[in-house]
Design a protein around this motif. Structure first.
Motif, PDB file in Angstrom:
ATOM      1  N   GLY A 192       0.831  -0.961   0.104  1.00 36.26           N
ATOM      2  CA  GLY A 192       0.117   0.074  -0.089  1.00 36.26           C
ATOM      3  C   GLY A 192       0.873   1.111  -0.050  1.00 36.26           C
ATOM      4  N   HIS A 193       0.227   2.469  -0.247  1.00 35.15           N
ATOM      5  CA  HIS A 193       1.130   3.474  -0.236  1.00 35.15           C
ATOM      6  C   HIS A 193       1.484   4.052   1.162  1.00 35.15           C
ATOM      7  N   ARG A 194       2.423   4.807   1.037  1.00 32.09           N
ATOM      8  CA  ARG A 194       2.993   5.423   2.421  1.00 32.09           C
ATOM      9  C   ARG A 194       3.263   6.931   2.291  1.00 32.09           C
ATOM     10  N   ILE A 195       3.249   7.780   3.098  1.00 23.90           N
ATOM     11  CA  ILE A 195       3.466   9.388   2.781  1.00 23.90           C
ATOM     12  C   ILE A 195       4.520   9.684   3.720  1.00 23.90           C
ATOM     13  N   GLU A 196       5.765  10.343   3.009  1.00 19.32           N
ATOM     14  CA  GLU A 196       6.479  10.920   3.662  1.00 19.32           C
ATOM     15  C   GLU A 196       6.875  12.433   3.686  1.00 19.32           C
ATOM     16  N   SER A 197       6.520  12.893   4.927  1.00 19.42           N
ATOM     17  CA  SER A 197       6.465  14.462   4.975  1.00 19.42           C
ATOM     18  C   SER A 197       7.955  15.136   4.519  1.00 19.42           C
ATOM     19  N   LEU A 198       7.813  16.243   3.786  1.00 21.04           N
ATOM     20  CA  LEU A 198       9.043  16.928   3.387  1.00 21.04           C
ATOM     21  C   LEU A 198       9.122  18.254   4.045  1.00 21.04           C
ATOM     22  N   PHE A 199       8.322  18.996   4.034  1.00 21.36           N
ATOM     23  CA  PHE A 199       8.349  20.389   4.632  1.00 21.36           C
ATOM     24  C   PHE A 199       7.029  20.940   4.366  1.00 21.36           C
ATOM     25  N   GLU A 200       7.042  22.249   5.266  1.00 16.98           N
ATOM     26  CA  GLU A 200       5.721  22.974   5.112  1.00 16.98           C
ATOM     27  C   GLU A 200       5.926  23.962   4.311  1.00 16.98           C
ATOM     28  N   THR A 201       4.724  24.253   3.641  1.00 20.30           N
ATOM     29  CA  THR A 201       4.561  25.185   2.398  1.00 20.30           C
ATOM     30  C   THR A 201       3.087  25.439   2.540  1.00 20.30           C
ATOM     31  N   GLU A 202       2.826  26.465   1.505  1.00 16.78           N
ATOM     32  CA  GLU A 202       1.552  26.823   1.241  1.00 16.78           C
ATOM     33  C   GLU A 202       1.396  26.958  -0.518  1.00 16.78           C
ATOM     34  N   LEU A 203       0.177  26.308  -0.897  1.00 19.26           N
ATOM     35  CA  LEU A 203      -0.021  26.452  -2.268  1.00 19.26           C
ATOM     36  C   LEU A 203      -1.535  26.590  -2.433  1.00 19.26           C
ATOM     37  N   PRO A 204      -1.951  27.313  -3.604  1.00 20.58           N
ATOM     38  CA  PRO A 204      -3.415  27.429  -3.860  1.00 20.58           C
ATOM     39  C   PRO A 204      -3.901  26.225  -4.371  1.00 20.58           C
ATOM     40  N   TYR A 205      -5.022  25.799  -3.896  1.00 24.96           N
ATOM     41  CA  TYR A 205      -5.467  24.487  -4.048  1.00 24.96           C
ATOM     42  C   TYR A 205      -6.050  24.238  -5.768  1.00 24.96           C
ATOM     43  N   LEU A 206      -5.583  22.707  -6.216  1.00 22.37           N
ATOM     44  CA  LEU A 206      -6.090  22.606  -7.429  1.00 22.37           C
ATOM     45  C   LEU A 206      -7.419  22.417  -7.592  1.00 22.37           C
ATOM     46  N   ALA A 207      -8.113  22.867  -8.654  1.00 19.07           N
ATOM     47  CA  ALA A 207      -9.265  22.998  -9.036  1.00 19.07           C
ATOM     48  C   ALA A 207     -10.189  21.709  -8.507  1.00 19.07           C
ATOM     49  N   GLY A 208     -10.904  21.409  -7.942  1.00 17.35           N
ATOM     50  CA  GLY A 208     -11.570  20.192  -7.589  1.00 17.35           C
ATOM     51  C   GLY A 208     -11.135  19.421  -6.194  1.00 17.35           C
TER      52      GLY A 208
END
Length: 217
Positions: A192-208
């Motif tokens: 299954g998939h696992r998520i590795e945190s890289l760094f904090e940031t902010e981005l506008p959301y992808l539409a949807g």
């Protein structure tokens, strides 16, 4: 006086990209070589190498150079991969992904941005990349990819995106909500998939992919 883009490119790599712990030689080489100014509107060319998000139209923006560098480093492309980019934008990150991989496919909802990006990619002689005018929440690739780069934030990682990853594939994605939004690398492992945190940031959301509105009584 003509603007020295080569010098600006070198300064961007040495003063913005490297200090943000982007040390992968292949990533640094492509960022030092590709002309970022060729992917920026004429009126913003002098800012092509600044630590800024540049406007593209439709409320879309071009990622900051440091974020592009970190995304490319996280994906660790070796040249044999098929890559999917969700959100073409200017086409600059698309060009980097195509240069570092075997082939790249990029999705862009806005036809004018997609057309402009195609022209810029062709002008750089990149023949291993396809830009599709499509919404990622409707589009069906009919195949899987070794790596996926999502250029807008998502509240939660969409399962359809994960389904497009080959076993062993990886995805760069920014997820969550401000003030706890973070960039992560999702790996599609055998169990299954696992998520590795890289760094904090902010981005506008992808539409949807925005958070659903919460109803308050």
């Amino acid at each position: 006086m003509t603007f020295d883009y080569a010098k600006a490119r070198e300064t961007m790599v040495e003063q913005q990209i490297r200090p943000w712990e982007v040390l992968d030689p292949r990533v640094l080489e492509v960022l030092a070589r590709l002309p970022r100014e060729a992917f920026v509107a004429e009126r913003h060319r002098a800012l092509a190498y600044a630590d800024l998000e540049l406007p593209l139209g439709h409320g879309e923006t071009m990622l900051k150079p440091v974020l592009e560098g970190r995304a490319l480093q996280a994906l660790a492309l070796e040249g044999s991969e098929s890559v999917l980019e969700i959100g073409t934008g200017s086409g600059f990150l698309t060009a980097c992904l195509a240069t570092l991989s075997r082939e790249a496919t990029s999705l862009e909802r806005h036809a004018d941005l997609a057309d402009a990006a195609r022209g810029r990619l062709q002008s750089q002689g990149l023949g291993n990349v396809e830009v599709a005018t499509a919404d990622a929440f409707v589009w069906e690739p009919g195949r899987q990819f070794d790596a996926i780069c999502v250029t807008g934030a998502v509240d939660a990682v969409p399962s359809r995106f994960v389904g497009w990853l080959r076993p062993g594939g990886r995805m760069f994605v920014v997820h969550g909500r401000v003030p706890a939004m973070e960039a992560a690398l999702l790996r599609n492992d055998v169990n299954g998939h696992r998520i590795e945190s890289l760094f904090e940031t902010e981005l506008p959301y992808l539409a949807g992919a925005e958070p659903r509105p919460e109803f308050k009584f």
